[in-house]
Design an enzyme around this catalytic site. Sequence first.
Site, short mmCIF file in Angstrom:
data_model
loop_
_atom_site.label_atom_id
_atom_site.label_comp_id
_atom_site.label_asym_id
_atom_site.label_seq_id
_atom_site.Cartn_x
_atom_site.Cartn_y
_atom_site.Cartn_z
CD1 TRP A 50 -71.73 36.94 95.38
CD2 TRP A 50 -72.33 38.10 97.18
NE1 TRP A 50 -70.58 37.41 95.97
CE2 TRP A 50 -70.92 38.12 97.08
CE3 TRP A 50 -72.93 38.77 98.24
CZ2 TRP A 50 -70.11 38.79 98.00
CZ3 TRP A 50 -72.13 39.42 99.16
CH2 TRP A 50 -70.74 39.44 99.04
CG HIS A 73 -65.92 38.89 99.23
ND1 HIS A 73 -66.11 39.73 98.16
CD2 HIS A 73 -66.19 37.63 98.80
CE1 HIS A 73 -66.47 39.01 97.11
NE2 HIS A 73 -66.53 37.74 97.47
CE1 TYR A 123 -63.78 30.85 97.30
CE2 TYR A 123 -66.02 30.58 98.05
CZ TYR A 123 -65.13 30.99 97.09
OH TYR A 123 -65.60 31.54 95.92
#
Length: 105
Positions: free
Chosen positions: A77, A23, A42
């Site tokens: 992803w 990430h 987020y």
Amino acid sequence: MVKRFAFKMFLKPGFRDEYKKRHDEIWPELEELIRSTGVYDYSIFLDEETNILFAVQKQKGEASSQDLGTNPIVQKWWAYMADIMETNPDNSPITIPLDEVFYLD
């Protein structure tokens, strides 16, 4: 209208550092896609006792990152992350939406 959306996912044991690394290096095209839906602010948190990932995002409009499952970038992803997360047969992470029961602004 701004909405907050929260959900949980499940990390396989022992993959905390790898999850964070992936990430930290999120693909620019994935970040752009998520932002294009109106998602911002987020965050994903990890409860290391249970390996539960808790995600919360703010949304401008009705769309969320959870609405992007048919996009090829998102599917790529998911495949990339499938080895370290609990997933559905299509590689999407097992995701459980959470109801907001309190908010202090």
